[in-house]
Design a protein around this motif. Structure first.
Motif, PDB file in Angstrom:
ATOM      1  N   PRO A   1     -16.330  14.471  11.374  1.00  0.00           N
ATOM      2  CA  PRO A   1     -14.918  14.146  11.105  1.00  0.00           C
ATOM      3  C   PRO A   1     -14.784  12.608  11.078  1.00  0.00           C
ATOM      4  O   PRO A   1     -13.698  12.239  10.313  1.00  0.00           O
ATOM      5  N   ASP A   2     -15.310  11.797  11.735  1.00  0.00           N
ATOM      6  CA  ASP A   2     -15.183  10.248  11.623  1.00  0.00           C
ATOM      7  C   ASP A   2     -15.839   9.583  10.553  1.00  0.00           C
ATOM      8  O   ASP A   2     -15.194   8.558   9.980  1.00  0.00           O
ATOM      9  N   ASN A   3     -16.760  10.321   9.712  1.00  0.00           N
ATOM     10  CA  ASN A   3     -17.417   9.681   8.710  1.00  0.00           C
ATOM     11  C   ASN A   3     -17.528  10.566   7.743  1.00  0.00           C
ATOM     12  O   ASN A   3     -18.870  11.137   7.630  1.00  0.00           O
ATOM     13  N   PRO A   4     -16.919  11.524   6.950  1.00  0.00           N
ATOM     14  CA  PRO A   4     -16.976  12.715   6.141  1.00  0.00           C
ATOM     15  C   PRO A   4     -17.656  12.438   4.771  1.00  0.00           C
ATOM     16  O   PRO A   4     -17.998  13.661   4.175  1.00  0.00           O
ATOM     17  N   ILE A   5     -17.846  11.069   4.535  1.00  0.00           N
ATOM     18  CA  ILE A   5     -18.345  10.837   2.980  1.00  0.00           C
ATOM     19  C   ILE A   5     -19.848  10.821   3.054  1.00  0.00           C
ATOM     20  O   ILE A   5     -20.577  10.343   3.888  1.00  0.00           O
ATOM     21  N   GLY A   6     -20.662  11.802   2.248  1.00  0.00           N
ATOM     22  CA  GLY A   6     -22.057  11.698   2.003  1.00  0.00           C
ATOM     23  C   GLY A   6     -22.413  13.249   1.469  1.00  0.00           C
ATOM     24  O   GLY A   6     -21.388  14.126   1.086  1.00  0.00           O
ATOM     25  N   THR A   7     -23.650  13.355   1.504  1.00  0.00           N
ATOM     26  CA  THR A   7     -24.273  14.726   0.986  1.00  0.00           C
ATOM     27  C   THR A   7     -25.481  15.154   1.819  1.00  0.00           C
ATOM     28  O   THR A   7     -25.924  14.423   2.764  1.00  0.00           O
TER      29      THR A   7
END
Length: 131
Positions: A40-46
């Motif tokens: 939730p604090d860093n939702p960007i990625g794969t």
């Protein structure tokens, strides 16, 4: 029927693209999302495991085309292919086409009953048309 997996670093971006692509697809063509990461604090990625699960969700013997947004998404998708059963992974292709245009081309081709290689070619055509 060939089905589609949308891989994006952003869940919101993938959901918007799925909404758009759903307007172009037949009822038989399935689209799955593998987007963002569960932080939730860093939702960007794969996430390769999420991509693998999405491929398995829409897998058909006709194949799956995986659409990706950025270079590291390609790496995650390639890792997912290594994790899959070889009988499945041999019927999966990763497109390097622009995400939006390529996905729309792939969905239209898949909905029209094109082969795996035909759907991939239609997705990849978007790259040359935009260039």
């Amino acid at each position: 029927m060939v089905n589609i997996v949308i891989v994006s670093h952003s869940k919101r971006l993938a959901q918007g693209l799925m909404e758009l692509a759903s307007q172009m697809k037949s009822d038989d063509c399935q689209i799955a999302l593998a987007a963002g990461i569960d932080d939730p604090d860093n939702p960007i990625g794969t996430d390769a495991a999420k991509i693998m699960a999405a491929i398995e969700e829409v897998y058909s013997p006709d194949g799956v085309v995986v659409m990706v947004d950025l270079g590291s998404a390609i790496l995650s998708a390639e890792t997912a292919l290594e994790l899959l059963d070889p009988a499945i992974s041999e019927r999966v292709r990763i497109s390097r086409a622009p995400l939006v245009e390529g996905t729309i081309g792939a969905v239209v081709a898949a909905s029209g009953g094109d082969s795996l290689e035909g759907v991939l070619a239609e997705a990849d055509l978007a790259y040359s048309l935009k260039g």
